[in-house]
Design a protein around this motif. Structure first.
Motif, PDB file in Angstrom:
ATOM      1  N   GLN A  88       0.853  -1.187   0.000  1.00  0.00           N
ATOM      2  CA  GLN A  88       0.000   0.000   0.000  1.00  0.00           C
ATOM      3  C   GLN A  88       0.889   1.237   0.000  1.00  0.00           C
ATOM      4  N   PRO A  89       1.114   1.852  -1.172  1.00  0.00           N
ATOM      5  CA  PRO A  89       1.959   3.046  -1.249  1.00  0.00           C
ATOM      6  C   PRO A  89       1.232   4.280  -0.723  1.00  0.00           C
ATOM      7  N   GLY A  90       2.017   5.334  -0.451  1.00  0.00           N
ATOM      8  CA  GLY A  90       1.449   6.604  -0.021  1.00  0.00           C
ATOM      9  C   GLY A  90       1.118   6.673   1.459  1.00  0.00           C
ATOM     10  N   ALA A  91       1.679   5.786   2.256  1.00  0.00           N
ATOM     11  CA  ALA A  91       1.424   5.779   3.704  1.00  0.00           C
ATOM     12  C   ALA A  91       2.299   6.821   4.394  1.00  0.00           C
ATOM     13  N   ARG A  92       2.023   7.056   5.655  1.00  0.00           N
ATOM     14  CA  ARG A  92       2.812   8.008   6.435  1.00  0.00           C
ATOM     15  C   ARG A  92       4.238   7.499   6.657  1.00  0.00           C
ATOM     16  N   ARG A 126       1.148  -7.711   4.323  1.00  0.00           N
ATOM     17  CA  ARG A 126       0.776  -6.341   3.948  1.00  0.00           C
ATOM     18  C   ARG A 126       1.861  -5.389   4.424  1.00  0.00           C
ATOM     19  N   ILE A 127       2.355  -4.572   3.498  1.00  0.00           N
ATOM     20  CA  ILE A 127       3.386  -3.581   3.792  1.00  0.00           C
ATOM     21  C   ILE A 127       2.902  -2.220   3.321  1.00  0.00           C
ATOM     22  N   LYS A 128       2.969  -1.243   4.224  1.00  0.00           N
ATOM     23  CA  LYS A 128       2.667   0.143   3.867  1.00  0.00           C
ATOM     24  C   LYS A 128       3.976   0.822   3.502  1.00  0.00           C
ATOM     25  N   LEU A 129       3.943   1.598   2.417  1.00  0.00           N
ATOM     26  CA  LEU A 129       5.135   2.303   1.942  1.00  0.00           C
ATOM     27  C   LEU A 129       4.912   3.808   1.978  1.00  0.00           C
ATOM     28  N   ALA A 130       5.916   4.548   2.444  1.00  0.00           N
ATOM     29  CA  ALA A 130       5.832   6.000   2.477  1.00  0.00           C
ATOM     30  C   ALA A 130       5.955   6.596   1.074  1.00  0.00           C
ATOM     31  N   ALA A 131       6.520   5.871   0.137  1.00  0.00           N
ATOM     32  CA  ALA A 131       6.714   6.361  -1.230  1.00  0.00           C
ATOM     33  C   ALA A 131       5.408   6.297  -2.026  1.00  0.00           C
ATOM     34  N   LEU A 132       5.311   7.183  -2.993  1.00  0.00           N
ATOM     35  CA  LEU A 132       4.159   7.201  -3.900  1.00  0.00           C
ATOM     36  C   LEU A 132       4.417   6.283  -5.091  1.00  0.00           C
ATOM     37  N   THR A 176      14.908  -9.216  -5.769  1.00  0.00           N
ATOM     38  CA  THR A 176      14.370  -9.217  -7.130  1.00  0.00           C
ATOM     39  C   THR A 176      12.852  -9.203  -7.095  1.00  0.00           C
ATOM     40  N   LEU A 177      12.273  -8.265  -7.811  1.00  0.00           N
ATOM     41  CA  LEU A 177      10.815  -8.213  -7.974  1.00  0.00           C
ATOM     42  C   LEU A 177      10.459  -9.163  -9.113  1.00  0.00           C
ATOM     43  N   LYS A 178       9.880 -10.314  -8.773  1.00  0.00           N
ATOM     44  CA  LYS A 178       9.578 -11.335  -9.771  1.00  0.00           C
ATOM     45  C   LYS A 178       8.233 -11.119 -10.453  1.00  0.00           C
ATOM     46  N   ARG A 179       7.276 -10.552  -9.716  1.00  0.00           N
ATOM     47  CA  ARG A 179       5.938 -10.374 -10.280  1.00  0.00           C
ATOM     48  C   ARG A 179       5.260  -9.198  -9.595  1.00  0.00           C
ATOM     49  N   GLY A 180       4.508  -8.422 -10.366  1.00  0.00           N
ATOM     50  CA  GLY A 180       3.700  -7.356  -9.794  1.00  0.00           C
ATOM     51  C   GLY A 180       4.303  -5.972  -9.862  1.00  0.00           C
ATOM     52  N   GLU A 181       5.091  -5.695 -10.878  1.00  0.00           N
ATOM     53  CA  GLU A 181       5.745  -4.390 -10.979  1.00  0.00           C
ATOM     54  C   GLU A 181       4.751  -3.234 -10.911  1.00  0.00           C
ATOM     55  N   GLN A 182       3.590  -3.373 -11.532  1.00  0.00           N
ATOM     56  CA  GLN A 182       2.592  -2.311 -11.528  1.00  0.00           C
ATOM     57  C   GLN A 182       1.345  -2.707 -10.755  1.00  0.00           C
ATOM     58  N   SER A 183       1.490  -3.621  -9.819  1.00  0.00           N
ATOM     59  CA  SER A 183       0.372  -4.114  -9.037  1.00  0.00           C
ATOM     60  C   SER A 183       0.683  -3.973  -7.552  1.00  0.00           C
ATOM     61  N   ARG A 184      -0.345  -3.974  -6.735  1.00  0.00           N
ATOM     62  CA  ARG A 184      -0.144  -3.986  -5.288  1.00  0.00           C
ATOM     63  C   ARG A 184       0.235  -5.386  -4.808  1.00  0.00           C
ATOM     64  N   HIS A 185      -0.114  -6.391  -5.582  1.00  0.00           N
ATOM     65  CA  HIS A 185       0.220  -7.784  -5.268  1.00  0.00           C
ATOM     66  C   HIS A 185       1.569  -8.094  -5.902  1.00  0.00           C
ATOM     67  N   LYS A 186       2.564  -8.412  -5.072  1.00  0.00           N
ATOM     68  CA  LYS A 186       3.919  -8.597  -5.570  1.00  0.00           C
ATOM     69  C   LYS A 186       4.514  -9.911  -5.073  1.00  0.00           C
ATOM     70  N   VAL A 187       5.424 -10.461  -5.866  1.00  0.00           N
ATOM     71  CA  VAL A 187       6.233 -11.602  -5.459  1.00  0.00           C
ATOM     72  C   VAL A 187       7.682 -11.137  -5.549  1.00  0.00           C
ATOM     73  N   VAL A 188       8.389 -11.258  -4.423  1.00  0.00           N
ATOM     74  CA  VAL A 188       9.767 -10.777  -4.328  1.00  0.00           C
ATOM     75  C   VAL A 188      10.664 -11.927  -3.879  1.00  0.00           C
ATOM     76  N   GLU A 189      11.845 -12.009  -4.476  1.00  0.00           N
ATOM     77  CA  GLU A 189      12.839 -12.997  -4.061  1.00  0.00           C
ATOM     78  C   GLU A 189      13.983 -12.299  -3.340  1.00  0.00           C
ATOM     79  N   VAL A 190      14.398 -12.889  -2.226  1.00  0.00           N
ATOM     80  CA  VAL A 190      15.541 -12.401  -1.464  1.00  0.00           C
ATOM     81  C   VAL A 190      16.605 -13.493  -1.517  1.00  0.00           C
TER      82      VAL A 190
END
Length: 100
Positions: free
Chosen positions: A20-24, A37-43, A69-83
């Motif tokens: 969820q971008p745009g958080a405090r 669920r992760i809130k992000l301060a960035a827009l 690495t962002l594997k899926r969801g570059e323009q979506s709120r639903h993302k799959v990330v590899e660490v």
């Protein structure tokens, strides 16, 4: 099914996230279904939210940014990330709930 999984040798951590971008402030706020669920301060403009997410995760898992690495969801709120080769387990997102 869980919001995270490990590769066979535990050197790869796969995270399913709802962002969820745009958080405090940037913080992990809990589990929603099979995603963390992760809130992000960035827009969500010009990739700023994705970059902020990658930096947040790199700091929490104590790895260089190139290991995230962002594997899926570059323009979506639903993302799959590899660490790759995380120094910490997924519980670190809860033990340090808030970013600087």
């Amino acid at each position: 099914m869980s919001w995270y999984s490990f590769g066979n040798d535990r050197s790869l951590l796969v995270l399913k996230l709802y962002v969820q971008p745009g958080a405090r402030q940037t913080e992990a706020v809990g589990i929603c279904g099979e995603e963390l669920r992760i809130k992000l301060a960035a827009l969500p403009r010009d990739g700023k939210a994705n970059r902020a997410l990658m930096e947040f995760l790199a700091k929490r898992f104590n790895v260089p940014r190139k290991n995230i690495t962002l594997k899926r969801g570059e323009q979506s709120r639903h993302k799959v990330v590899e660490v790759c080769q995380p120094s910490n387990g997924p519980e670190v997102l809860f033990s340090e709930m808030k970013a600087e």
